[in-house]
Write a protein that holds these residues in place. Structure first.
Motif, PDB file in Angstrom:
ATOM      1  N   LEU A  21       0.834  -1.203   0.000  1.00 50.84           N
ATOM      2  CA  LEU A  21       0.000   0.000   0.000  1.00 50.84           C
ATOM      3  C   LEU A  21       0.868   1.253   0.000  1.00 50.84           C
ATOM      4  O   LEU A  21       0.571   2.227  -0.702  1.00 50.84           O
ATOM      5  CB  LEU A  21      -0.921  -0.017   1.221  1.00 50.84           C
ATOM      6  CG  LEU A  21      -1.907   1.151   1.356  1.00 50.84           C
ATOM      7  CD1 LEU A  21      -2.805   1.249   0.130  1.00 50.84           C
ATOM      8  CD2 LEU A  21      -2.752   0.997   2.617  1.00 50.84           C
ATOM      9  N   ALA A  22       1.947   1.235   0.774  1.00 47.59           N
ATOM     10  CA  ALA A  22       2.866   2.375   0.795  1.00 47.59           C
ATOM     11  C   ALA A  22       3.519   2.570  -0.580  1.00 47.59           C
ATOM     12  O   ALA A  22       3.749   3.713  -1.012  1.00 47.59           O
ATOM     13  CB  ALA A  22       3.927   2.166   1.860  1.00 47.59           C
ATOM     14  N   LEU A  23       3.808   1.478  -1.282  1.00 49.70           N
ATOM     15  CA  LEU A  23       4.397   1.569  -2.614  1.00 49.70           C
ATOM     16  C   LEU A  23       3.444   2.248  -3.596  1.00 49.70           C
ATOM     17  O   LEU A  23       3.853   3.079  -4.418  1.00 49.70           O
ATOM     18  CB  LEU A  23       4.770   0.174  -3.122  1.00 49.70           C
ATOM     19  CG  LEU A  23       5.332   0.099  -4.546  1.00 49.70           C
ATOM     20  CD1 LEU A  23       6.604   0.928  -4.665  1.00 49.70           C
ATOM     21  CD2 LEU A  23       5.591  -1.354  -4.940  1.00 49.70           C
ATOM     22  N   ILE A  24       2.178   1.905  -3.525  1.00 50.55           N
ATOM     23  CA  ILE A  24       1.180   2.544  -4.390  1.00 50.55           C
ATOM     24  C   ILE A  24       1.131   4.048  -4.110  1.00 50.55           C
ATOM     25  O   ILE A  24       1.115   4.877  -5.033  1.00 50.55           O
ATOM     26  CB  ILE A  24      -0.204   1.912  -4.181  1.00 50.55           C
ATOM     27  CG1 ILE A  24      -0.186   0.445  -4.619  1.00 50.55           C
ATOM     28  CG2 ILE A  24      -1.277   2.684  -4.951  1.00 50.55           C
ATOM     29  CD1 ILE A  24      -1.450  -0.316  -4.263  1.00 50.55           C
ATOM     30  N   CYS A  25       1.121   4.421  -2.830  1.00 50.18           N
ATOM     31  CA  CYS A  25       1.109   5.839  -2.455  1.00 50.18           C
ATOM     32  C   CYS A  25       2.356   6.551  -2.972  1.00 50.18           C
ATOM     33  O   CYS A  25       2.277   7.678  -3.487  1.00 50.18           O
ATOM     34  CB  CYS A  25       1.034   5.990  -0.948  1.00 50.18           C
ATOM     35  SG  CYS A  25      -0.531   5.499  -0.243  1.00 50.18           S
ATOM     36  N   LEU A  26       3.500   5.911  -2.814  1.00 51.24           N
ATOM     37  CA  LEU A  26       4.752   6.502  -3.289  1.00 51.24           C
ATOM     38  C   LEU A  26       4.694   6.777  -4.786  1.00 51.24           C
ATOM     39  O   LEU A  26       5.068   7.865  -5.243  1.00 51.24           O
ATOM     40  CB  LEU A  26       5.921   5.563  -2.970  1.00 51.24           C
ATOM     41  CG  LEU A  26       7.272   5.932  -3.591  1.00 51.24           C
ATOM     42  CD1 LEU A  26       7.758   7.276  -3.071  1.00 51.24           C
ATOM     43  CD2 LEU A  26       8.303   4.842  -3.291  1.00 51.24           C
TER      44      LEU A  26
END
Length: 390
Positions: free
Chosen positions: A166-171
């Motif tokens: 999920l953090a990767l998508i946000c990044l």
């Protein structure tokens, strides 16, 4: 609404989920590492201390750097911490991963709120910050129970991997959507903590610390409480969900109630109600048979979440009221006080479990919101004494 604010909120959701999912993962981690749940609670302490101490230091170091780059760096480090946790082969490695996640999550939170203010027009800045903070609220309501459910179904390591994805998508989204060259506010660490000297600020931060200490003596150790009430560990995601639903409702109601009653009255009511519910938890486990204690303990999670989450917005409003011109300094200090409280609560609760049954957690936790009430009373008395007569 600016869509970039939504993605900043999603980033806050991802980075905050880790802070609240421990209640559902500690039993799994303790079984995997061959340690007690109270020892596994050191993970909560490490994460929270890293967040509380690292946020002001890293924010000062980042200074006027491009906020887009700072947010990207924070998310990359946060993903690395989650990856290290998922791949850890020792408790020490897992402990180090919590430190990395705590520091990077704190840096993201501080920078994301500042970025939201920079992206919004002056008349919409409060709403922009509220949007980002909403991600944290939904981390409590949905992120923690969902991650706990994933951990129970597929192993605790998978919960960290899901959060990292999920953090990767946000990044990816924020790197492409945020403007380049958006500078931060350059303030030294000494300038950031200078606000502590203003009247009323330090006692207010003490109230925050005490309240969160009591709350996380229970939140971090929901598993031992559930077992003491005759419930299986598998019920923890449901308990977290009930708490989270109450938290969302309480967060919304706090603004309305604080406007009507005033933030100070709202805080006093929250402290009294929180202490009462903590005592009720211990009484339920001690005095009732398991067939009644278990369902009642699950049921009390919703009102406890509601009461618990009426405190942060009202306390933030009260803190800003002491020095409105220093809100950009005092609010981050309040967040640090919250995480110092989380660290203290998880540490004290763990040590208590080593010498007393889990049913004692509620009684011990109730002492801290009551102590916060004493701080408020002494602060008011001190103010009256300093007001000149005539």
């Amino acid at each position: 609404m600016d869509k970039r604010l939504i993605w900043l909120a999603v980033g806050a959701f991802a980075t905050s989920t880790v802070a609240f999912v421990f209640a559902g993962l500690l039993p799994l981690i303790s079984a995997s590492a061959g340690i007690s749940v109270s020892d596994a609670g050191h993970l909560v302490t490490a994460y929270s201390l890293a967040y509380a101490i690292g946020t002001p230091i890293l924010s000062a170091i980042a200074g006027a750097a491009d906020r887009r780059r700072v947010i990207a760096l924070a998310l990359v480090c946060f993903m690395a911490g989650n990856g290290l946790a998922a791949a850890s082969d020792s408790f020490f490695t897992l402990l180090c991963a919590q430190v990395i996640m705590g520091m990077s999550a704190g840096l993201f939170a501080a920078t994301a709120q500042a970025t939201a203010v920079a992206l919004a027009s002056p008349e919409h800045r409060t709403r922009a910050v509220a949007t980002v903070l909403g991600g944290t609220t939904f981390a409590v309501a949905l992120g923690a129970p969902l991650a706990a459910l994933v951990g129970n179904l597929a192993g605790w390591r998978s919960a960290y991997l899901v959060v990292a994805c999920l953090a990767l998508i946000c990044l990816t989204v924020l790197w492409t959507q945020l403007p380049r060259g958006l500078p931060g506010l350059k303030l030294s660490l000494s300038e950031r903590i200078a606000a502590l000297g203003r009247p009323g600020i330090l006692p207010s931060l003490g109230v925050t610390l005490l309240y969160l200490t009591g709350a996380f003596m229970i939140i971090a150790y929901m598993a031992p409480l559930a077992l003491a009430a005759g419930l299986p560990v598998a019920v923890l995601p449901g308990m977290l969900l009930a708490f989270g639903i109450g938290a969302v409702a309480g967060n919304y109601a706090s603004g309305v109630l604080a406007d009507r009653l005033g933030p100070s009255r709202m805080i006093v009511m929250a402290l009294l109600a929180s202490a009462s519910i903590c005592v009720a938890m211990s009484a339920i486990i001690e005095l009732l048979p398991p067939e009644l204690a278990g369902p009642l303990l699950v049921g009390i999670m919703l009102p406890w979440g509601f009461i618990g989450w009426t405190f942060p917005p009202a306390q933030a409003s009260r803190l800003v009221g002491h020095a409105p011109e220093l809100a950009n300094l005092t609010l981050p200090l309040n967040v640090s006080a919250m995480y110092f409280g989380i660290a203290a609560g998880s540490f004290i609760g763990g040590r208590l479990l080593e010498i007393a049954p889990a049913s004692e957690l509620g009684l011990a936790a109730a002492a801290f919101p009551l102590a916060a009430l004493v701080v408020i009373a002494l602060t008011r008395k001190s103010r009256r004494a300093t007001i000149p007569v005539g």
